[in-house]
Design a protein around this motif. Structure first.
Motif, mmCIF file in Angstrom:
data_model
loop_
_atom_site.group_PDB
_atom_site.id
_atom_site.type_symbol
_atom_site.label_atom_id
_atom_site.label_comp_id
_atom_site.label_asym_id
_atom_site.label_seq_id
_atom_site.Cartn_x
_atom_site.Cartn_y
_atom_site.Cartn_z
ATOM 1 N N VAL A 214 0.489 10.482 12.938
ATOM 2 C CA VAL A 214 1.408 11.767 12.227
ATOM 3 C C VAL A 214 2.484 11.178 11.709
ATOM 4 C CG1 VAL A 214 2.164 13.834 12.566
ATOM 5 C CG2 VAL A 214 0.236 13.055 14.073
ATOM 6 N N SER B 6 -1.494 17.771 8.947
ATOM 7 C CA SER B 6 -1.393 18.014 10.084
ATOM 8 C C SER B 6 -1.589 19.601 10.855
ATOM 9 C CB SER B 6 -0.133 17.455 10.828
ATOM 10 O OG SER B 6 -0.079 17.735 12.230
ATOM 11 N N THR C 224 -1.519 13.470 8.491
ATOM 12 C CA THR C 224 -1.972 12.748 9.593
ATOM 13 C C THR C 224 -3.002 11.624 9.131
ATOM 14 O OG1 THR C 224 -1.884 14.526 11.200
ATOM 15 C CG2 THR C 224 -3.690 12.920 11.534
#
Length: 420
Positions: free
Chosen positions: A65, A98, A144
């Motif tokens: 991330v 994300s 991500t």
């Protein structure tokens, strides 16, 4: 370090960095703009910050991330095998927005392709950008990246002190929106692996820009001591300040925990001299660099000696000579360079009268020497005014060498944004 060591460092840096200029990092020109980056390191084990770099990956997915620092309608991901000894075979990769932890926002998963193919091999020492991906990105949005290695990767080029959680899982989980496969104990790490950067572009802003601010330094730039996963390093706080003032610019973190100006380390990366052109100047949109380096040159020789910290004591003049070389490199590329004074460490386990004297001399030169284009006085921003050899109690992390969230915010607040 003796004078010969310092003299040797400069031609060594020139040789290594001339080679780096031939990699894709130096060539990814307009209309791409930097949105995020991390400085690569060779695989290593450290007890204070465990990681997976030495063992690498085999039939595993690695989910990482990051937070974008610029907006665009398209993006691309840059991968690095800078310290690989053998070619790296990547079976597949994806990027997504994300949803927190290892989870992804449904409908945002995009495959990453390289020359049109899902799989790619990175030569030892190489860096590679993915093809463009249509995925609109906003500044401060978390993305991500998931990498899948079917074959053994070997020791991984990585970035140790990410201060963000990465995840791994057995098997191919490139497109899993849920993070369940990554939840097993031992499948979390505070490091990044193979990620070198994320670039964005937008048809609405296709022209060239040199507005990226690169913060270059050691663990005080990396953000050790800040709340993990919260993006509260000083570069994060500076980016937030600029955005709040209506002057948004990407602020890129080129810190490496433990890094030194003059000496390479088995654990803490190549010296500032040897990595500056790649990590700070190797982006065509770098407009300004803030340099905060020298703490480890001073304190590591006074602490316990091991393979990570071994090295001679150095003088203030040797550190200053290193800073002068960084300034010459920046000016040769037409980049503005700002010098940051070194915060105190008197209450830490590394505090000595000798070390503080060296720090004080280096800081005095940074403030008054006139070599830097501008100065940010981090020392005075976070030092206890009654005991200037120590950090303010409210800013100090537990080790009294690093800062907490409030301390890093104070550092960002000390920067004159007009000087950028």
């Amino acid at each position: 370090m003796n004078k010969n060591k310092t003299a040797l460092a400069v031609p060594l840096a020139a040789a290594l960095l001339a080679a780096a200029a031939t990699t894709p990092a130096a060539a990814y020109g307009n209309p791409w703009h930097s949105a995020w980056g991390a400085s690569p390191q060779t695989a290593t084990h450290t007890d204070w910050f465990p990681n997976w770099s030495e063992e690498g990956f085999r039939n595993q997915s690695v989910r990482q991330v990051i937070r974008a620092g610029a907006q665009g309608s398209e993006l691309r991901v840059r991968l690095s095998n800078a310290y690989g000894k053998t070619p790296l075979r990547l079976t597949g990769a994806t990027v997504a927005k994300s949803a927190g932890g290892a989870a992804l926002q449904p409908g945002t998963v995009r495959p990453l392709r390289f020359g049109g193919g899902a799989a790619v091999t990175l030569a030892a020492g190489a860096e590679l950008s993915s093809d463009a991906v249509s995925l609109p990105v906003q500044a401060f949005e978390q993305l991500t990246v998931t990498l899948y290695f079917q074959d053994p990767s070997g020791p991984a080029t990585f970035h140790n002190v990410a201060m963000a959680t990465s995840f791994r899982a057995d098997g191919d989980h490139l497109r899993d929106a849920a993070g369940d496969a990554f939840s097993a104990p031992g499948n979390q790490s505070y490091s990044w692996y193979y990620l070198a950067g994320v670039d964005v572009r937008s048809p609405a802003a296709p022209g060239p820009r040199r507005d990226a601010v690169v913060t270059f330094g050691d663990s005080l730039t990396d953000g050790f001591g800040a709340t993990p996963g919260a993006d509260r390093r000083y570069p994060d706080a500076l980016a937030a300040r600029l955005a709040a003032q209506g002057r948004p610019r990407p602020v890129l973190n080129a810190g490496i925990g433990g890094n030194k100006v003059l000496t390479d380390s088995a654990c803490f990366g190549e010296s500032a001299l040897n990595r500056f052109r790649r990590d700070a100047l190797g982006r065509p949109d770098t407009g300004t660099v803030i340099v905060l380096e020298g703490t480890n040159d001073i304190v590591q020789p006074d602490g316990p000696q091991d393979r990570c910290t071994t090295g001679p004591r150095v003088s203030a003049q040797q550190i200053i000579a290193g800073h002068r070389e960084l300034i010459r490199e920046a000016h040769a590329r037409g980049v503005r360079i700002i010098g940051a004074t070194i915060p105190p460490f008197g209450d830490s386990g590394y505090g000595t009268a000798r070390g503080d004297a060296v720090r004080t001399e280096v800081n005095q030169w940074i403030r008054t020497g006139g070599a830097y284009d501008a100065v940010v006085d981090f020392d005075r921003a976070v030092a206890d005014p009654e005991h200037p050899e120590k950090l303010k109690a409210e800013y100090a992390f537990a080790d009294h060498l690093h800062l907490n969230d409030a301390g890093y915010r104070a550092m960002a607040d000390a920067i004159d944004v007009n000087a950028l």
